[in-house]
Design an enzyme around this catalytic site. Sequence first.
Site, mmCIF file in Angstrom:
data_model
loop_
_atom_site.group_PDB
_atom_site.id
_atom_site.type_symbol
_atom_site.label_atom_id
_atom_site.label_comp_id
_atom_site.label_asym_id
_atom_site.label_seq_id
_atom_site.Cartn_x
_atom_site.Cartn_y
_atom_site.Cartn_z
ATOM 1 N N LYS A 154 0.816 -1.216 0.000
ATOM 2 C CA LYS A 154 0.000 0.000 0.000
ATOM 3 C C LYS A 154 0.850 1.267 0.000
ATOM 4 O O LYS A 154 2.063 1.234 0.169
ATOM 5 C CB LYS A 154 -0.972 -0.023 1.192
ATOM 6 C CG LYS A 154 -2.095 -1.033 0.992
ATOM 7 C CD LYS A 154 -3.183 -0.907 2.029
ATOM 8 C CE LYS A 154 -4.365 -1.820 1.680
ATOM 9 N NZ LYS A 154 -5.394 -1.812 2.729
ATOM 10 N N ARG A 188 -3.702 -9.796 5.526
ATOM 11 C CA ARG A 188 -4.209 -9.879 4.155
ATOM 12 C C ARG A 188 -3.062 -9.472 3.223
ATOM 13 O O ARG A 188 -2.573 -8.343 3.306
ATOM 14 C CB ARG A 188 -5.421 -8.966 3.953
ATOM 15 C CG ARG A 188 -6.045 -9.124 2.565
ATOM 16 C CD ARG A 188 -7.365 -8.391 2.429
ATOM 17 N NE ARG A 188 -7.209 -6.961 2.611
ATOM 18 C CZ ARG A 188 -7.973 -6.217 3.407
ATOM 19 N NH1 ARG A 188 -8.923 -6.786 4.116
ATOM 20 N NH2 ARG A 188 -7.782 -4.924 3.496
#
Length: 207
Positions: A154, A188
């Site tokens: 991210k 995740r």
Amino acid sequence: LITPDEELSRVIPAIKAIHTHFPDTWLSIDTYNTTVAKEAIAAGAHIVNDVSSGRFSPDMIATVAQLKVPYIAMHMQGTPADMQANPTYDNVVQEVMTYLQCVCKQCADAGITDIIIDPGFGFGKTVAHNFELLRSMSDFALLGRPVLAGLSRKSMICKPLKVNPTHALNGTTALNMIALQQGANILRVHDVKEAMETIILWQCLNG
């Protein structure tokens, strides 16, 4: 945004194929559409992961309760279209915690017994907000639910390191270890092998 029909055409064949060839594998459907959630569970998925925590489909929580499956509730400020326009908080940890606490109560009142919470790294947060949440992630254990950390590749990794997501694996691994140390129960990830190596080393560290 894609239509429910398009979403179904993308996910249902994949769920059926994975469920057929790997029947013991648990599958999660990432959707905020109740029709997709129901069809995915019927096709072999086991968990509903909703980035809106029921905000985009008012009957989602009741639907998951009827399906009797675990529910991943995530915090997101705004919508996917505008969440990164200008995310602001007085106290990001407190506000995310309060939001998830309310969602957990709503889910429990509806009859959902297995609730997983996700602080929503990168969803309506600046890089500074994301790191503040990561530093304080152990606080989310107070809600009494498993905590999921979705940090993989991210912007909170890419921006400080000045890399694109393709080159963010090393940073992802570093932050996954921090997340585990801060009490994350589920990671995740995109890179399963590297994440599992991180988990094994974390387990060794903790005896």
